[in-house]
Design a protein around this motif. Structure first.
Motif, PDB file in Angstrom:
ATOM      1  N   VAL A 126      32.918  69.846   2.302  1.00  0.00           N
ATOM      2  CA  VAL A 126      32.815  70.295   3.944  1.00  0.00           C
ATOM      3  C   VAL A 126      32.480  70.927   5.005  1.00  0.00           C
ATOM      4  CG1 VAL A 126      34.077  69.489   6.049  1.00  0.00           C
ATOM      5  CG2 VAL A 126      35.070  67.981   3.839  1.00  0.00           C
ATOM      6  N   ALA A 127      32.989  72.221   5.042  1.00  0.00           N
ATOM      7  CA  ALA A 127      32.449  73.509   5.698  1.00  0.00           C
ATOM      8  C   ALA A 127      30.796  73.541   5.654  1.00  0.00           C
ATOM      9  CB  ALA A 127      33.879  74.156   5.459  1.00  0.00           C
ATOM     10  N   ASP A 128      30.779  73.858   4.706  1.00  0.00           N
ATOM     11  CA  ASP A 128      29.369  73.712   4.300  1.00  0.00           C
ATOM     12  C   ASP A 128      28.141  73.118   4.708  1.00  0.00           C
ATOM     13  OD1 ASP A 128      29.864  76.075   2.851  1.00  0.00           O
ATOM     14  OD2 ASP A 128      29.443  75.424   1.124  1.00  0.00           O
ATOM     15  N   GLN A 129      28.727  71.901   5.169  1.00  0.00           N
ATOM     16  CA  GLN A 129      27.760  70.436   5.557  1.00  0.00           C
ATOM     17  C   GLN A 129      27.678  70.498   6.822  1.00  0.00           C
ATOM     18  OE1 GLN A 129      25.654  70.058   3.468  1.00  0.00           O
ATOM     19  NE2 GLN A 129      26.026  71.055   1.407  1.00  0.00           N
ATOM     20  N   PHE A 165      24.947  64.005   5.716  1.00  0.00           N
ATOM     21  CA  PHE A 165      26.761  64.738   5.228  1.00  0.00           C
ATOM     22  C   PHE A 165      27.237  63.461   4.168  1.00  0.00           C
ATOM     23  CE2 PHE A 165      31.129  64.546   5.772  1.00  0.00           C
ATOM     24  CZ  PHE A 165      31.606  65.993   5.968  1.00  0.00           C
ATOM     25  N   ALA A 166      27.202  62.788   3.931  1.00  0.00           N
ATOM     26  CA  ALA A 166      28.200  62.326   3.043  1.00  0.00           C
ATOM     27  C   ALA A 166      27.317  61.869   1.647  1.00  0.00           C
ATOM     28  CB  ALA A 166      27.994  61.138   3.166  1.00  0.00           C
ATOM     29  N   ASN A 167      26.248  62.488   1.293  1.00  0.00           N
ATOM     30  CA  ASN A 167      24.794  61.887   0.853  1.00  0.00           C
ATOM     31  C   ASN A 167      24.485  63.691   0.641  1.00  0.00           C
ATOM     32  OD1 ASN A 167      23.971  59.208   0.560  1.00  0.00           O
ATOM     33  ND2 ASN A 167      21.694  59.921   1.904  1.00  0.00           N
ATOM     34  N   LYS A 168      24.975  64.734   1.287  1.00  0.00           N
ATOM     35  CA  LYS A 168      25.321  66.258   0.254  1.00  0.00           C
ATOM     36  C   LYS A 168      26.713  66.195  -0.242  1.00  0.00           C
ATOM     37  CE  LYS A 168      21.241  68.194   2.300  1.00  0.00           C
ATOM     38  NZ  LYS A 168      20.599  69.404   1.345  1.00  0.00           N
ATOM     39  N   LEU A 169      27.437  65.392   0.020  1.00  0.00           N
ATOM     40  CA  LEU A 169      29.068  65.899  -0.557  1.00  0.00           C
ATOM     41  C   LEU A 169      28.832  64.678  -1.656  1.00  0.00           C
ATOM     42  CD1 LEU A 169      29.770  66.777   2.443  1.00  0.00           C
ATOM     43  CD2 LEU A 169      32.194  65.838   1.735  1.00  0.00           C
ATOM     44  N   THR A 170      28.660  63.877  -1.903  1.00  0.00           N
ATOM     45  CA  THR A 170      28.486  63.066  -2.951  1.00  0.00           C
ATOM     46  C   THR A 170      28.016  63.944  -4.054  1.00  0.00           C
ATOM     47  OG1 THR A 170      28.806  60.765  -1.603  1.00  0.00           O
ATOM     48  CG2 THR A 170      27.894  60.685  -3.710  1.00  0.00           C
ATOM     49  N   LEU A 171      26.502  64.158  -3.659  1.00  0.00           N
ATOM     50  CA  LEU A 171      26.195  65.516  -4.825  1.00  0.00           C
ATOM     51  C   LEU A 171      26.199  66.718  -5.252  1.00  0.00           C
ATOM     52  CD1 LEU A 171      22.790  65.256  -5.711  1.00  0.00           C
ATOM     53  CD2 LEU A 171      22.265  66.542  -4.216  1.00  0.00           C
ATOM     54  N   ALA A 172      27.184  66.927  -4.626  1.00  0.00           N
ATOM     55  CA  ALA A 172      28.000  68.538  -4.852  1.00  0.00           C
ATOM     56  C   ALA A 172      29.289  67.881  -5.452  1.00  0.00           C
ATOM     57  CB  ALA A 172      28.170  69.274  -4.121  1.00  0.00           C
TER      58      ALA A 172
END
Length: 252
Positions: free
Chosen positions: A165-168, A180-187
């Motif tokens: 959450v912090a990184d994105q 944002f949601a896609n990045k979190l899901t990927l990680a």
């Protein structure tokens, strides 16, 4: 200016509570992004100004306790003349399993007293980041559950979630909620992010591709029928035989 609000209750007594995951997320943003000022008291809360990506951002942790969170958010919103789209609220969500998250804009408060208060002060059209903490299974247990600390085992999923959450967070500040949601899901859920789309799956289930059938040249079927027809037996004698022989130039 964008406003990122973490919800929770102030004081060391509540610091590790599940209900304080919004505070934890905002604290992590503050830690992981250089340039944010030290926390200070303002707008009935603790605030810190800095930049995320291309946006100037105010981080806010209301000091009014959860049930009155809207007082702090409303005061900051009016001071900076912000619109609901400029505000993101991070909070705990009972209806999501632990480690799961959802981005949402607008909607009801779902029984969350912090959202209830914010909606009463600024309306419902602000953006929300729902951070799953799971449900105890019985409504009678909810109060003790959310006001209880995260278990030691919870930190296996809690820390990676807060870190991502912090990184994105720059995407949140820039209003790029889908990215944002896609990045979190990927990680956090790489196996989900790598699933093939339904169209690709359908192709893979269809078996090996077959060579296209070549079109038949015009008239081919008639030629084939002619080749397969039985030969005609000519008469060996008689007037018809004599006439054919003359036409074809044949001999006896």
């Amino acid at each position: 200016m964008k406003l990122i609000v973490g919800l929770g209750n102030p004081g060391a007594k509540y610091a590790g509570n599940r209900h304080n995951i919004g505070f934890m997320a905002v604290d992590e943003i503050h830690r992981r992004h250089s340039g944010f000022q030290p926390w200070r008291a303002r707008f009935q809360g603790q605030v810190s100004e800095g930049r995320l990506g291309t946006e100037k951002v105010l981080l806010l942790k209301p000091s009014t306790y959860m049930n009155e969170s809207g007082r702090a958010v409303g005061e900051a919103m009016r001071f900076f003349k912000l619109e609901p789209d400029d505000i993101v609220v991070l909070y705990d969500e009972l209806d999501l399993p632990p480690a799961k998250f959802r981005m949402k804009k607008g909607g009801g408060h779902g029984g969350h007293n912090g959202l209830r208060s914010i909606t009463a002060h600024i309306g419902a059209d602000y953006r929300r980041l729902r951070l799953g903490i799971g449900h105890p299974g019985d409504k009678k247990l909810v109060s003790n559950y959310v006001l209880g600390d995260f278990a030691k085992a919870d930190h296996d999923w809690l820390e990676p979630l807060l870190t991502e959450v912090a990184d994105q967070a720059d995407l949140l500040a820039e209003g790029k909620d889908s990215q944002f949601a896609n990045k979190l899901t990927l990680a956090l859920e790489p196996e989900k992010a790598q699933r093939k789309p339904k169209a690709d799956t359908a192709k893979s289930n269809a078996g090996p591709a077959q060579s296209p059938v070549a079109k038949k040249p015009k008239g081919q079927s008639h030629i084939r029928q002619a080749r397969q027809a039985k030969p005609v037996t000519l008469p060996k004698s008689g007037p018809m035989a004599d006439m054919l022989k003359k036409l074809l130039g044949g001999k006896d």
